[in-house]
Scaffold this active site. Structure first.
Site, PDB file in Angstrom:
ATOM      1  N   HIS A 157       1.616 -11.783   4.575  1.00 22.13           N
ATOM      2  CA  HIS A 157       1.842 -10.590   5.386  1.00 22.13           C
ATOM      3  C   HIS A 157       0.609 -10.266   6.201  1.00 22.13           C
ATOM      4  CE1 HIS A 157       5.837  -9.046   4.558  1.00 22.13           C
ATOM      5  NE2 HIS A 157       5.717  -9.512   3.342  1.00 22.13           N
ATOM      6  N   LYS A 597       9.998   3.398   6.081  1.00 23.13           N
ATOM      7  CA  LYS A 597       9.424   3.859   7.349  1.00 23.13           C
ATOM      8  C   LYS A 597      10.442   4.720   8.102  1.00 23.13           C
ATOM      9  CE  LYS A 597       7.533   1.966  11.646  1.00 23.13           C
ATOM     10  NZ  LYS A 597       8.634   1.723  12.554  1.00 23.13           N
TER      11      LYS A 597
END
Length: 933
Positions: A157, A597
């Site tokens: 990531h 999110k």
């Protein structure tokens, strides 16, 4: 809000036992050795500055008064860029050294628990006891054991912060510190031991902490694979053997027990193309090749070790007929081996294994040993053939009174072959649905079938895709017709997948994931692309789909739509035929990051929980076994938190023992960088899967509690959305008060931090979104909206608080959710965040937003205290409290230094020292917090 009197994060004091005293001793030792190193290489001034900053931060925690921090900002502003660079290196290195001390402490705690027969949470023994205490029968436990299938999937990531060189130094210092017990027993000279530690720290100081260039996908592959030698190769077989022994003890036959495979490995690096243009057909090949060479090197090393061990002579023991045949097949002519049948048999095994490696590792043969002259040059057709030969060796030992000699290396290698095969880890393919639809549209147009596929409705799309799959056996691509770069790249990936499956076996690539899956056509488009590589067919009598098509539902809206999509999917006659041939199974991936999110932590957690319940019910309706792939990150804001509790918090009946989950970035190092802790983490996953599999939906009824969370989640969603998406100026606020723009420029991952080249919350990936808030020490995505939501619900009825307290005690999902919020808030600091807020250009707007965040922070902590009955955070987690107490002064100093650096950068300072210092501060905070992204 009065910035001088901001509330302090309420943490309990630490009660020291003997082991924690050792931890403090080791931290102090590291601090002193690092201090000596700073003095030696950076000079007295930098040493004194570092100590002064540390003392100022420490004073705050001793006095519990914000006044103690008042000089930190001005103190940092007096330093030059070069001085800050040196000081920030000091704090960053100490954060990493503190991690080492804690890992060794955890290891010793684990060993102590084993010696004292203390049952640890997450151990198989403890889970068995839990199940028996709940009245679960032995028969039911054995049935659950057959279903356990855990797959940790290693991923890369954008927030993987550690260089490989630093990881190697970490491992070296961990091994040295681990020998402290030997020093206390005078088995190792203390001065030599201290010198070894000091040398490691001095090398660390002189080693570059940052990458000079952007991390490549090939680097990420190598980094991930390094954990196999550290942990996975040795600890997974040990765990597997333990699991099988328990099965036998509970009454299963030897044959049934040996067939159990509770743990295998997965890999995304090299096959995950979503938003990463650097993942190509070459990286997919590289990933498979690198895995294979790593695996064969391990197999060959262990076979050689067993060869050395089994020196028995035929004059002193008998062997089975099968073993003798294996020995005779070796053609071993050395007179020294004539009477050593086991060694001759292992020579034949090694020859065939090496021939297999040469056959499969086309690009890495120079890393393999040479073949034996006149050796058996016949490759194994499959890993099961290799396993069978090893079992012949084991059976011969067992039948000739030497079963004890099978334990250890031989049994572990047999288990390893079943777990890793000849492929090591299953590589997933993943791409965004928008890429698939563009490729299919181009294929249909180039084949003169349809000119504008993208303009069709969902039903029309499904109709034409099914027609192509079911009634037209020809492929759509034509090598004589020019293709876009995107289409050519995607088709090359699928053809490579076909080639790799033909070479390494089906397990090398089994699944194709679709990011942002929002419809059935998204899933059928994959089938069209698979058909181009002969990985799927739909025409009558020849239906097959070699890769399972796995939708990834990410946003809150996607999760709500998921049940409808799967119901339509299962109703397709073609899908029914595929499932009848391949097994009636369907994996669904759940995306924690984007849903969080999008709607905040509580809303995301509840949406995921509901989706699992509904999808599991749909699976039962269509007689399809649904399994879930959890896209968890390291942070609570991305679905993180303790994995054991997280698995048990899933809806009863939804896991059924089969769980895949992502292990990403720096979390891989934290969990698996130490073999003892690696085994503990792996066993916790398997234990939780066993418990959750044995506890079916009939064993629990949480309907009353689920209705409550439904209401509270809705309130939380609106509170979060009001702040993040409906507050004027919030986007600018985020980009100005966090180091997000500096994170985007740091060489910490191969993937871009945004999907699009725009500065907007919508285009920003969820990973750097969480990373940035943690750097600013507010961890907003992991808790915001929780306080408002519960307070509103509590205020509806004075009995509601009693209900929440009961929920916390009884319901695993709720307890895990509250525990994670508690944990993430413990690492937050309102006072430090207020200093970041001063970075905003529009202070009037910034202070308004800060006041809203601060009010919610206070409200959330207050609600947590009431629900849990504790007057501090982390009341039930003394280990994390001790950890934070040890390192918080170092965090705080790095935060204040980082703020000063951001100010200078925005004022036009572009010195190389400043850039390096900002990036090292990001690195140091991420390392210390251990939940960066």
């Amino acid at each position: 809000m009065d910035l001088k009197n901001l509330p302090i994060t309420p943490l309990p004091s630490v009660k020291l036992d003997k082991h924690q005293e050792d931890l403090l001793l080791h931290n102090e030792l590291f601090s002193n050795l690092l201090g000596e190193t700073i003095f030696r290489y950076a000079g007295l001034h930098i040493y004194e500055v570092t100590e002064k900053l540390k003392e100022a931060s420490s004073k705050y925690y001793k006095t519990q008064k914000q006044e103690a921090r008042k000089n930190l900002s001005s103190f940092c502003s007096d330093l030059t860029d070069v001085e800050i660079l040196r000081v920030i290196r000091s704090f960053s290195i100490f954060s990493a050294l503190a991690n080492i001390a804690e890992d060794v402490y955890q290891t010793h705690e684990q060993r102590y628990a084993k010696i004292s027969n203390k049952l640890q949470i997450g151990s198989l023994e403890k889970s068995l006891k839990n199940l028996k205490n709940k009245g679960i029968s032995q028969e039911k436990i054995l049935k659950a054991m057959e279903k356990v299938s855990i797959v940790p999937v290693l991923t890369a990531h954008p927030t993987q912060v550690q260089r490989k060189s630093i990881l190697d130094l970490t491992k070296k210092l961990t091994d040295i510190l681990d020998k402290y017990e030997n020093v206390k027993l005078h088995q190792i000279d203390e001065n030599e031991w201290l010198n070894d530690l000091s040398r490691g720290i001095q090398i660390w100081w002189q080693t570059a902490m940052l990458r000079a260039t952007k991390l490549r996908v090939t680097d990420e592959i190598s980094n991930a694979l390094s954990y196999y030698n550290i942990t996975f190769f040795n600890e997974i077989p040990r765990l597997m053997n333990k699991f099988q022994e328990i099965s036998k003890t509970l009454g299963n036959s030897e044959l049934k027990s040996q067939a159990l495979l509770p743990l295998t490995m997965g890999m995304w690096i090299g096959g995950d193309r979503d938003g990463n243009p650097y993942v190509t057909v070459n990286t997919l090949e590289k990933s498979a090749q690198e895995q294979a060479i790593k695996l064969f090197q391990h197999y060959l090393d262990v076979v050689r070790e067993i060869y050395r061990d089994l020196s028995m002579s035929i004059a002193m023991t008998n062997v089975t007929e099968e073993l003798q045949k294996l020995a005779d097949a070796s053609g071993e002519v050395s007179p020294h081996r004539t009477h050593e049948p086991y060694r001759r048999a292992l020579t034949a095994i090694r020859d065939r294994l090496l021939a297999t490696a040469y056959n499969l590792c086309e690009y890495n043969r120079d890393l393999l040993p040479p073949k034996r002259k006149n050796g058996v040059d016949i490759p194994y057709k499959s890993a099961s053939e290799f396993t069978k030969d090893l079992v012949i060796v084991a059976e011969s030992l067992k039948k000739n009174n030497s079963e004890f000699l099978t334990q250890g290396k031989l049994n572990n290698l047999i288990s390893a072959t079943k777990t890793f095969g000849f492929h090591l880890a299953t590589i997933d393919l993943r791409q965004d649905s928008s890429v698939h639809e563009v490729c299919v549209a181009e294929l249909l147009k180039s084949a003169n079938i349809l000119g504008d596929y993208l303009s069709l409705s969902e039903d029309a799309r499904c109709e034409i895709l099914l027609r192509e799959l079911e009634y037209d056996p020809r492929i759509l691509s034509d090598p004589t017709i020019p293709q876009s770069e995107t289409l050519a790249s995607e088709l090359a990936i699928y053809r490579k997948a076909k080639s790799l499956r033909d070479r390494f076996g089906d397990k090398i690539i089994e699944k194709n994931l679709i990011s942002h899956a929002t419809s059935v056509s998204d899933m059928l488009e994959i089938a069209i692309l698979l058909k181009e590589a002969n990985l799927a067919k739909g025409n009558e009598g020849n239906e097959f789909c070699d890769l399972q098509i796995v939708p990834l539902f990410e946003t809150v809206e996607d999760l709500i739509a998921a049940p409808n999509i799967l119901r339509k999917w299962f109703n397709l006659s073609l899908v029914k035929k595929w499932m009848d041939k391949k097994g009636r199974k369907q994996e669904v991936m759940l995306g924690y990051s984007d849903s969080n999110k999008d709607g905040g932590y509580l809303s995301s957690s509840w949406s995921l929980y509901k989706a699992q319940k509904e999808l599991t019910a749909i699976g039962r309706e269509f007689d399809v076994e649904i399994s879930f792939f959890h896209g968890r990150g390291g942070t609570v804001g991305r679905g993180g938190g303790p994995s054991y509790e997280a698995i048990l918090a899933q809806p009863e009946g939804s896991t059924d023992g089969t769980i895949r989950l992502t292990e990403q970035g720096e979390v891989i190092g934290a969990k698996y960088g130490n073999p003892d802790l690696g085994l503990k983490n792996l066993e916790a996953l398997v234990s939780a899967a066993l418990e959750s599999s044995a506890l079916t939906a009939e064993d629990a009824n949480w309907e009353e509690y689920e209705k409550i969370i439904e209401d509270v989640s809705e309130l939380s969603y609106h509170a979060y959305r009001d702040l993040v998406y409906n507050t004027d100026g919030f986007s600018d606020f985020f980009f100005e008060v966090t180091p997000i723009n500096f994170i985007a420029g740091l060489n910490i991952g191969s993937r871009p931090s945004s999907r699009k080249k725009t500065q907007s919350l919508e285009s920003l990936r969820a990973i750097p979104w969480v990373f940035s808030w943690s750097q600013a020490r507010i961890m907003l995505p992991g808790w915001y909206g929780v306080g408002t939501a519960f307070t509103k619900w509590i205020n509806n009825d004075n009995k509601n608080m009693d209900i929440l307290q009961r929920m916390y005690k009884e319901w695993p999902f709720f307890r895990s959710t509250i525990s994670n919020v508690d944990m993430v808030l413990s690492k937050s600091d309102l006072s430090i965040f207020s200093e970041y807020v001063k970075l905003a250009s529009d202070q009037e707007t910034a202070q308004k937003i800060f006041n809203e965040i601060a009010k919610e922070w206070i409200l959330t902590i207050d609600v947590l205290k009431k629900i849990t009955g504790n007057d501090v955070l982390l009341a039930d987690n003394p280990e994390l409290v001790s950890s934070l107490r040890n390192r918080l002064p170092y965090f705080d100093s790095m935060n204040y230094l980082q703020i000063e650096l951001i100010k200078r950068s925005r004022a036009g300072d572009n010195s190389e020292e400043l850039k390096k210092a900002i990036h090292i501060s990001i690195n140091g905070l991420a390392t210390g917090l251990r939940n960066s992204g």
